[in-house]
Design a protein around this motif. Structure first.
Motif, short mmCIF file in Angstrom:
data_model
loop_
_atom_site.label_atom_id
_atom_site.label_comp_id
_atom_site.label_asym_id
_atom_site.label_seq_id
_atom_site.Cartn_x
_atom_site.Cartn_y
_atom_site.Cartn_z
N ALA A 285 7.80 21.21 -12.04
CA ALA A 285 8.11 20.59 -10.75
C ALA A 285 8.89 21.58 -9.89
O ALA A 285 9.90 22.15 -10.35
CB ALA A 285 8.93 19.32 -10.95
N LEU A 286 8.40 21.81 -8.69
CA LEU A 286 9.08 22.70 -7.73
C LEU A 286 9.35 24.08 -8.33
O LEU A 286 10.43 24.66 -8.15
CB LEU A 286 10.38 22.06 -7.24
N GLY A 287 8.38 24.60 -9.08
CA GLY A 287 8.48 25.94 -9.59
C GLY A 287 9.29 26.12 -10.85
O GLY A 287 9.49 27.24 -11.31
N SER A 288 9.76 25.04 -11.43
CA SER A 288 10.53 25.15 -12.67
C SER A 288 10.13 24.03 -13.62
O SER A 288 9.54 23.03 -13.21
CB SER A 288 12.03 25.09 -12.39
N GLN A 297 7.45 11.63 -7.73
CA GLN A 297 7.46 13.09 -7.75
C GLN A 297 6.05 13.67 -7.93
O GLN A 297 5.22 13.08 -8.61
CB GLN A 297 8.36 13.60 -8.88
N SER A 298 5.82 14.82 -7.32
CA SER A 298 4.59 15.57 -7.52
C SER A 298 4.85 16.66 -8.55
O SER A 298 5.78 17.47 -8.38
CB SER A 298 4.11 16.19 -6.20
N VAL A 299 4.08 16.68 -9.61
CA VAL A 299 4.33 17.59 -10.74
C VAL A 299 3.01 18.09 -11.29
O VAL A 299 1.92 17.66 -10.89
CB VAL A 299 5.11 16.88 -11.87
N ALA A 300 3.11 19.03 -12.22
CA ALA A 300 1.96 19.47 -13.01
C ALA A 300 2.30 19.25 -14.49
O ALA A 300 3.35 19.71 -14.96
CB ALA A 300 1.64 20.94 -12.74
N LEU A 301 1.44 18.54 -15.18
CA LEU A 301 1.64 18.29 -16.61
C LEU A 301 0.87 19.31 -17.43
O LEU A 301 -0.25 19.70 -17.08
CB LEU A 301 1.15 16.88 -16.98
N ARG A 302 1.48 19.74 -18.53
CA ARG A 302 0.77 20.57 -19.52
C ARG A 302 0.74 19.81 -20.83
O ARG A 302 1.75 19.24 -21.25
CB ARG A 302 1.47 21.92 -19.68
N LEU A 303 -0.44 19.81 -21.46
CA LEU A 303 -0.65 19.05 -22.68
C LEU A 303 -0.89 19.97 -23.87
O LEU A 303 -1.27 21.14 -23.71
CB LEU A 303 -1.83 18.09 -22.52
N THR A 304 -0.68 19.43 -25.06
CA THR A 304 -0.87 20.20 -26.29
C THR A 304 -2.32 20.63 -26.45
O THR A 304 -2.61 21.76 -26.86
CB THR A 304 -0.45 19.35 -27.51
N ASP A 305 -3.25 19.74 -26.12
CA ASP A 305 -4.68 19.98 -26.36
C ASP A 305 -5.39 20.33 -25.06
O ASP A 305 -5.05 19.83 -23.98
CB ASP A 305 -5.32 18.75 -26.98
N ASP A 306 -6.40 21.19 -25.16
CA ASP A 306 -7.25 21.53 -24.02
C ASP A 306 -8.35 20.47 -23.89
O ASP A 306 -9.46 20.64 -24.40
CB ASP A 306 -7.87 22.91 -24.19
#
Length: 429
Positions: A285-288, A297-306
């Motif tokens: 979020a917001l570069g961190s 909030q606008s965010v990017a999620l990263r997950l364990t699996d592709d």
């Protein structure tokens, strides 16, 4: 979101945000009320007031026409009506506000759906001389359909009714009974004169029989639910970020705005409609990176699996993930000029996902006069409110609207020209 419990009440109130909409029939004085609210709350800048005074003189008015503060379109000023939704941002020492001034003309009722869809309160104006009219009932029905928590009735032009309690009381009682019949939980009636400024920001010296709050006092003290944990988390995916640069060769983030609830690193989530599960490994979020994020909030999620995830998929905690369905029961407000009929093929837009759908049946149409349901109407015309059933080509992760305004609502769109046909809320009855 408050991070500590030590914030005093004054500070919390001053930083809280209330979204509210205004609605009323043509010539009920809605634009004047909004202008008076902005002017008397000292929310009009000096240059705006100077321009307003100049524009009023050009129209032959001896005093500033406060309605011009919101009737910004040229066509609106020429016709003396509101056409588009006008958003205004202002603040008092106690609260910040986002105001959606919606049109009153029946032709533009569709715009009220837009303005009230995110509102926490709606002010409905009534001309004290005319009482409740059909458009008043329609505005109340739209507010009830969209489950706006607080409804405020402003009985306007009391100066033209001799400020008489005998005029105000029966209107307030009739409207309150009507709103309760629609399922509206709370109605507050306030007698006002927008032109004279009575009970808008300051109490009226002409109505000592009224002991309630002014419009602004009521808006400042309405409870605002800001607890992001009140609803299960919902994350519609807007975009998949794959920079594939030397610095980030394997980065895969799922970007979007959290529609409801709270997401945490380490939480197991389900991707819908596929039903695949994974775990949140990071939230950007917001570069961190952060450990927790919440709506809106606008965010990017990263997950364990592709996983195979794309725009339109919905990520939710596995423990509270919604069920997917292709059969939808819903209440809609039809906003297009052409009618909607059973058998019509449409596009259904839900959060970031758009799918093909079929209108299987139009079950009933709401009769505004007595709130009865007219069965099997065959079609819905402009501004009609009715119940229908839909069948979608692909599964949707749809919540009941009563549980979530964001993920329980949708739009129906004409697949031919992209025209919005109706705004709908999922019933699951």
């Amino acid at each position: 979101m408050t991070t500590t419990d030590t914030t005093d009440t004054t500070t919390t109130a001053a930083t809280s945000l209330l979204r509210f909409a205004t609605a009323g029939s043509v010539d009920d004085g809605k634009s004047t009320l909004v202008g008076r609210l902005l002017h008397d709350s000292k929310s009009v800048l000096a240059d705006q007031l100077e321009a307003l005074t100049h524009a009023s003189r050009n129209r032959g008015a001896s005093t500033p026409d406060l309605a011009l503060l919101t009737d910004g379109l040229r066509a609106e000023r020429e016709q003396g009506i509101t056409i588009d939704v006008a958003y205004r941002y202002f603040a008092t020492p106690r609260r910040r506000f986002i105001l959606a001034d919606t049109p009153g003309h029946v032709q533009y009722t569709r715009n009220m759906v837009t303005g009230a869809s995110t509102a926490q309160a709606t002010i409905i104006l009534i001309d004290a001389r005319n009482g409740i009219v059909e458009q008043t009932r329609r505005h109340a029905a739209v507010a009830a359909l969209l489950r706006v928590p607080h409804l405020i009735l402003a009985v306007n032009k009391m100066d033209l009714a001799d400020y008489a309690e005998s005029v105000f009381a029966p209107i307030a009682a009739e409207f309150t009974a009507y709103a309760h019949g629609l399922g509206v939980p709370e109605v507050t009636a306030i007698p006002v004169s927008a032109l004279a400024g009575d009970n808008i920001v300051t109490p009226s010296p002409h109505m000592d029989w009224y002991g309630g709050p002014t419009v602004l006092e009521h808006l400042e003290t309405l409870p605002v639910i800001t607890d992001p944990t009140a609803e299960p988390a919902r994350f519609p995916v807007q975009y998949v970020i794959r920079p594939q640069t030397a610095a980030h060769p394997d980065y895969r983030g799922y970007a979007g705005q959290i529609a409801a609830g709270v997401l945490r690193v380490g939480e197991q989530v389900t991707v819908l409609p596929s039903g695949r599960t994974s775990t949140i490994t990071a939230i950007d979020a917001l570069g961190s990176s952060v450990d927790v994020a919440w709506a809106p909030q606008s965010v990017a999620l990263r997950l364990t699996d592709d996983l195979d995830i794309s725009r339109g998929d919905l990520i939710a905690p596995t423990a509270s993930a919604p069920a997917t369905t292709q059969d939808i029961e819903a209440t809609v407000c039809h906003v297009a000029d052409r009618p909607l009929r059973a058998g019509d093929r449409v596009l259904l837009k839900h959060t970031t996902r758009t799918v093909r759908a079929l209108v299987k049946d139009i079950c009933s149409r709401l009769t505004l006069d007595d709130l009865s349901q007219h069965p099997a109407p065959g079609r819905l015309g402009p501004n009609d409110i009715g119940r229908l059933t839909l069948r979608t080509a692909e599964p949707l992760a749809l919540d009941p609207y009563a549980a979530s305004r964001r993920t329980g609502s949708f739009l129906l769109i004409d697949p031919g020209d992209g025209t919005t046909l109706a705004g709908g809320v999922a019933d699951f009855r």
